[in-house]
Motif scaffolding. Structure first.
Motif, PDB file in Angstrom:
ATOM      1  N   GLY A  89       0.593  -1.618  -0.285  1.00  0.00           N
ATOM      2  CA  GLY A  89       0.113   0.437  -0.078  1.00  0.00           C
ATOM      3  C   GLY A  89       0.701   1.142  -0.094  1.00  0.00           C
ATOM      4  N   PRO A  90       0.093   2.353   0.097  1.00  0.00           N
ATOM      5  CA  PRO A  90       0.438   3.625  -0.279  1.00  0.00           C
ATOM      6  C   PRO A  90       1.643   4.352   1.256  1.00  0.00           C
ATOM      7  CG  PRO A  90      -1.580   4.001  -0.137  1.00  0.00           C
ATOM      8  CD  PRO A  90      -0.992   2.563  -0.435  1.00  0.00           C
ATOM      9  N   ASP A  91       1.952   3.447   2.243  1.00  0.00           N
ATOM     10  CA  ASP A  91       2.304   4.146   3.778  1.00  0.00           C
ATOM     11  C   ASP A  91       2.586   3.037   3.703  1.00  0.00           C
ATOM     12  OD1 ASP A  91       1.387   7.147   4.399  1.00  0.00           O
ATOM     13  OD2 ASP A  91      -0.741   5.578   3.568  1.00  0.00           O
ATOM     14  N   GLY A  92       3.077   2.251   3.180  1.00  0.00           N
ATOM     15  CA  GLY A  92       4.040   0.287   4.005  1.00  0.00           C
ATOM     16  C   GLY A  92       3.795   0.040   4.571  1.00  0.00           C
ATOM     17  N   SER A 110      -1.912   0.263  19.928  1.00  0.00           N
ATOM     18  CA  SER A 110      -1.854  -0.850  19.124  1.00  0.00           C
ATOM     19  C   SER A 110      -0.722  -1.186  18.829  1.00  0.00           C
ATOM     20  CB  SER A 110      -2.621  -1.392  17.580  1.00  0.00           C
ATOM     21  OG  SER A 110      -4.321  -0.699  18.169  1.00  0.00           O
ATOM     22  N   GLN A 111      -0.286  -2.888  18.591  1.00  0.00           N
ATOM     23  CA  GLN A 111       1.064  -3.196  17.815  1.00  0.00           C
ATOM     24  C   GLN A 111       1.495  -2.850  16.389  1.00  0.00           C
ATOM     25  OE1 GLN A 111       1.902  -7.104  19.079  1.00  0.00           O
ATOM     26  NE2 GLN A 111       4.139  -6.505  17.049  1.00  0.00           N
ATOM     27  N   GLU A 112       1.747  -1.989  15.687  1.00  0.00           N
ATOM     28  CA  GLU A 112       2.087  -1.411  14.071  1.00  0.00           C
ATOM     29  C   GLU A 112       2.012  -2.985  13.790  1.00  0.00           C
ATOM     30  OE1 GLU A 112       3.139   1.855  11.842  1.00  0.00           O
ATOM     31  OE2 GLU A 112       4.792   1.216  12.702  1.00  0.00           O
ATOM     32  N   ILE A 113       1.790  -3.424  12.373  1.00  0.00           N
ATOM     33  CA  ILE A 113       2.076  -4.633  11.884  1.00  0.00           C
ATOM     34  C   ILE A 113       2.331  -3.543  10.028  1.00  0.00           C
ATOM     35  CG2 ILE A 113       1.550  -6.843  11.039  1.00  0.00           C
ATOM     36  CD1 ILE A 113       1.635  -6.878  13.391  1.00  0.00           C
ATOM     37  N   THR A 114       3.537  -3.786   9.789  1.00  0.00           N
ATOM     38  CA  THR A 114       3.817  -3.669   8.439  1.00  0.00           C
ATOM     39  C   THR A 114       4.381  -4.637   7.362  1.00  0.00           C
ATOM     40  OG1 THR A 114       6.507  -3.118   9.370  1.00  0.00           O
ATOM     41  CG2 THR A 114       4.944  -1.198   9.738  1.00  0.00           C
ATOM     42  N   SER A 115       4.681  -5.604   8.016  1.00  0.00           N
ATOM     43  CA  SER A 115       4.537  -7.058   7.248  1.00  0.00           C
ATOM     44  C   SER A 115       3.865  -8.158   7.004  1.00  0.00           C
ATOM     45  CB  SER A 115       6.046  -7.327   7.414  1.00  0.00           C
ATOM     46  OG  SER A 115       7.017  -8.603   7.207  1.00  0.00           O
ATOM     47  N   PRO A 116       3.729  -9.042   6.026  1.00  0.00           N
ATOM     48  CA  PRO A 116       3.118 -10.771   6.965  1.00  0.00           C
ATOM     49  C   PRO A 116       4.060 -11.482   7.581  1.00  0.00           C
ATOM     50  CG  PRO A 116       3.001 -10.140   4.239  1.00  0.00           C
ATOM     51  CD  PRO A 116       3.657  -9.023   4.863  1.00  0.00           C
ATOM     52  N   ASP A 117       5.130 -11.040   7.807  1.00  0.00           N
ATOM     53  CA  ASP A 117       6.257 -12.338   8.591  1.00  0.00           C
ATOM     54  C   ASP A 117       6.042 -11.204   9.956  1.00  0.00           C
ATOM     55  OD1 ASP A 117       6.303 -13.472   6.562  1.00  0.00           O
ATOM     56  OD2 ASP A 117       7.779 -11.631   6.214  1.00  0.00           O
TER      57      ASP A 117
END
Length: 204
Positions: A79-82, A98-105
């Motif tokens: 997405g545009p905000d990574g 909330s815990q920020e999640i920026t990757s499916p891993d």
């Protein structure tokens, strides 16, 4: 290639694959994002090392021919905000904690943890693993723009209209929404909890 020591990429004195292999997967993904590489969210570490080294080789030799800047982040499923949380003057307390999640891993720090993301692939995988489909509430559309976004967990309702993921994410990004959700409840059972939150207080 990634299992051999040293720098196996010709004409790239500043690109050390040994150094790249010493990085964490998250650090390699950050390097890949900076290089504008698509499709890295599903890559293993060895593949990331190869991809980043190859991209840096293109920059070192000037042979990438891609013009200015990285590719559209949508191409990598982020997405545009990574995948990063969108903030604004009306950011909610639930989002702040909330815990920020920026990757499916990435995994939750603990069961029942409140999570938040804007990463398209993370949201899609979460929904599809629960049999949910992208939808909008009937009668809330604005011309050719989708109205209130929802996910349909095969509920017996005629209020939802199924849409494509492309349409759903286009609206999700246009409205600067965040996806706040849980993977598991505190008892460890799978959770279907989610809300769509806007730091600008637009109707989700």
């Amino acid at each position: 290639m990634a299992d051999e020591p040293g720098n196996q990429t010709p004409n790239t004195p500043d690109v050390s694959e040994t150094d790249l292999r010493g990085m964490t997967v998250d650090e390699l993904r950050e390097e890949a994002r900076q290089e504008g590489l698509p499709g890295t969210s599903g890559m293993r570490k060895a593949e990331l090392v190869d991809a980043v080294a190859e991209a840096k080789q293109g920059h070192a030799t000037g042979s990438d021919g891609s013009g200015d800047g990285p590719e559209d982040p949508d191409e990598v499923g982020a997405g545009p905000d990574g995948g990063r949380i969108r903030t604004g003057p009306e950011t909610s307390k639930s989002l702040k904690y909330s815990q920020e999640i920026t990757s499916p891993d990435e995994d939750p720090e603990r069961e029942g943890r409140s999570l938040a993301t804007t990463h398209h692939e993370v949201i899609k995988q979460w929904a599809e693993s629960r049999g949910a489909r992208p939808a909008a509430v009937e009668g809330t559309d604005h011309g050719d723009h989708l109205g209130v976004l929802r996910l349909d967990f095969n509920e017996d309702t005629d209020k939802l209209r199924h849409v494509s993921w492309d349409e759903w994410f286009r609206t999700f990004d246009e409205r600067r929404l965040n996806f706040v959700y849980q993977e598991q409840r505190k008892d460890g059972k799978q959770s279907n909890f989610f809300i769509l939150e806007s730091p600008d207080r637009e109707d989700a």
